[in-house]
Motif scaffolding. Sequence first.
Motif, PDB file in Angstrom:
ATOM      1  N   PRO A  67      48.059  35.040  38.854  1.00 29.19           N
ATOM      2  CA  PRO A  67      47.956  35.201  37.377  1.00 29.19           C
ATOM      3  C   PRO A  67      49.163  35.241  36.697  1.00 29.19           C
ATOM      4  O   PRO A  67      49.157  34.905  35.402  1.00 29.19           O
ATOM      5  CB  PRO A  67      47.119  36.506  37.594  1.00 29.19           C
ATOM      6  CG  PRO A  67      46.342  36.644  38.822  1.00 29.19           C
ATOM      7  CD  PRO A  67      47.487  35.820  39.745  1.00 29.19           C
TER       8      PRO A  67
ATOM      9  N   GLN B  64      41.364  40.697  37.759  1.00 25.22           N
ATOM     10  CA  GLN B  64      42.592  40.140  38.167  1.00 25.22           C
ATOM     11  C   GLN B  64      42.709  39.512  39.684  1.00 25.22           C
ATOM     12  O   GLN B  64      43.186  38.687  40.052  1.00 25.22           O
ATOM     13  CB  GLN B  64      43.604  41.168  38.247  1.00 25.22           C
ATOM     14  CG  GLN B  64      45.270  40.932  38.203  1.00 25.22           C
ATOM     15  CD  GLN B  64      45.866  40.184  36.816  1.00 25.22           C
ATOM     16  OE1 GLN B  64      44.997  40.335  35.854  1.00 25.22           O
ATOM     17  NE2 GLN B  64      47.035  40.278  36.697  1.00 25.22           N
TER      18      GLN B  64
ATOM     19  N   ALA C  37      42.649  42.825  28.504  1.00 21.41           N
ATOM     20  CA  ALA C  37      43.820  43.087  29.507  1.00 21.41           C
ATOM     21  C   ALA C  37      45.000  43.326  28.948  1.00 21.41           C
ATOM     22  O   ALA C  37      45.684  44.096  29.283  1.00 21.41           O
ATOM     23  CB  ALA C  37      43.817  41.410  30.138  1.00 21.41           C
TER      24      ALA C  37
ATOM     25  N   GLN D 261      47.179  46.768  29.917  1.00 22.51           N
ATOM     26  CA  GLN D 261      48.390  46.743  30.501  1.00 22.51           C
ATOM     27  C   GLN D 261      49.344  47.636  29.691  1.00 22.51           C
ATOM     28  O   GLN D 261      50.037  48.599  30.041  1.00 22.51           O
ATOM     29  CB  GLN D 261      49.046  45.136  30.331  1.00 22.51           C
ATOM     30  CG  GLN D 261      50.026  44.881  31.152  1.00 22.51           C
ATOM     31  CD  GLN D 261      50.449  43.625  30.951  1.00 22.51           C
ATOM     32  OE1 GLN D 261      49.745  42.702  30.360  1.00 22.51           O
ATOM     33  NE2 GLN D 261      51.528  43.020  31.473  1.00 22.51           N
TER      34      GLN D 261
ATOM     35  N   CYS E 245      39.203  45.304  34.720  1.00 21.63           N
ATOM     36  CA  CYS E 245      40.536  44.489  34.762  1.00 21.63           C
ATOM     37  C   CYS E 245      41.060  44.455  36.051  1.00 21.63           C
ATOM     38  O   CYS E 245      41.346  43.132  36.457  1.00 21.63           O
ATOM     39  CB  CYS E 245      41.321  45.364  33.697  1.00 21.63           C
ATOM     40  SG  CYS E 245      41.329  44.893  31.948  1.00 21.63           S
ATOM     41  N   GLN E 246      40.957  45.454  36.581  1.00 14.10           N
ATOM     42  CA  GLN E 246      41.870  45.086  38.065  1.00 14.10           C
ATOM     43  C   GLN E 246      41.050  44.284  38.864  1.00 14.10           C
ATOM     44  O   GLN E 246      41.581  43.386  39.440  1.00 14.10           O
ATOM     45  CB  GLN E 246      41.724  46.823  38.816  1.00 14.10           C
ATOM     46  CG  GLN E 246      42.844  47.030  39.617  1.00 14.10           C
ATOM     47  CD  GLN E 246      42.658  48.402  40.125  1.00 14.10           C
ATOM     48  OE1 GLN E 246      42.162  49.330  39.479  1.00 14.10           O
ATOM     49  NE2 GLN E 246      43.468  48.588  41.299  1.00 14.10           N
TER      50      GLN E 246
END
Lengths: 161, 161
Positions: free
Chosen positions: A42, A28, B21, B25, A24-25
Amino acid sequence: MNKNQSLPWDHPRFRSWIAVARACQLMQQSLARALAHLDLKPPHLDILVNLFRFEGISQQELARKLLVGRSNMSMLLPQMEKRGLIERRGDRQDKRVLRLYLTEEGRRITQDAMTIQTALIDRMLSDAPIEECEAIAVHMERIVGLLMQEEREPQEATGDQ
Amino acid sequence: MNKNQSLPWDHPRFRSWIAVARACQLMQQSLARALAHLDLKPPHLDILVNLFRFEGISQQELARKLLVGRSNMSMLLPQMEKRGLIERRGDRQDKRVLRLYLTEEGRRITQDAMTIQTALIDRMLSDAPIEECEAIAVHMERIVGLLMQEEREPQEATGDQ
DNA sequence: CCGATAATGTTCAACTATGAACAATAAAGT
DNA sequence: ACTTTATTGTTCATAGTTGAACATTATCGG
């Protein structure tokens, strides 16, 4: 309390989740680079995509969907409005809320950006069969559901002594 | 260029990734709350876990593993050192690098925190069979590999005109 | 041996995100 | 009608993260 012997990295679910978080990081960061030439980041794209899908939403509803504070929206939205991407019109039934709409320019840029984002996602998940993607989605959406529910109720069930 | 008709949310991989995602989060936020009583935040835990696993690593290597800038480490590590969680000793072969070690206190806190994190992950993925978790891990690690490789090479292959 | 190039860690200015406090408005309770 | 409570959006002080510039030390080429 401390199962000292079994280290987390031997734990399949732990390893799995760490990989998810890292992916995910990086996604992004990669998305940020891919979006740079549109002068979007984003967070802006998240906003645009949600307005594309749910036109006329309020700032508060948008913040909830994006899992951020509403003060964040109060910072970003006026600046996007000045840029001509979105429009904020007051609801005449409820004078507190501002309803959000994409401008034509905003819609065009959103489509461009979504094309980029979709291409990136597609490329990264290209070797994952559709049905496997759907299975992943099911798990993740279940997690989202659980955590959003726990967020409302203050009872934590973890190892919280 | 713009396949105008097929909206992204009809795209299984897109939907899938959005769910990933969002889950990430929320997990981050939930972990932050679960860690609050140890006076730790997720970035601190990431550091501690990596030091637990790779003792004697340098700040630069740590930053690379965590996918953050080294200036970030220069901010967090001294403060964790003052708190007595870690120790920084200069490498005597290379006087530029500082090698990082956990103190006993740091090791204890790390274990507590990892227990909490593992419990959270476990609870969230409880209904995902082990083999499915492993499959997810494989996909995600592949993504990590691809993106880290692309980060080094400036050639972008996406819709980047 | 010496100059150029690279790597490590630090500092700093800029940017982002957050939660608390606030004003305006709505809804509910009496 | 009116007081209380809740909700929406804004503002502001705070904290976290980043990249660029820098000093120090290593490494490489001659």
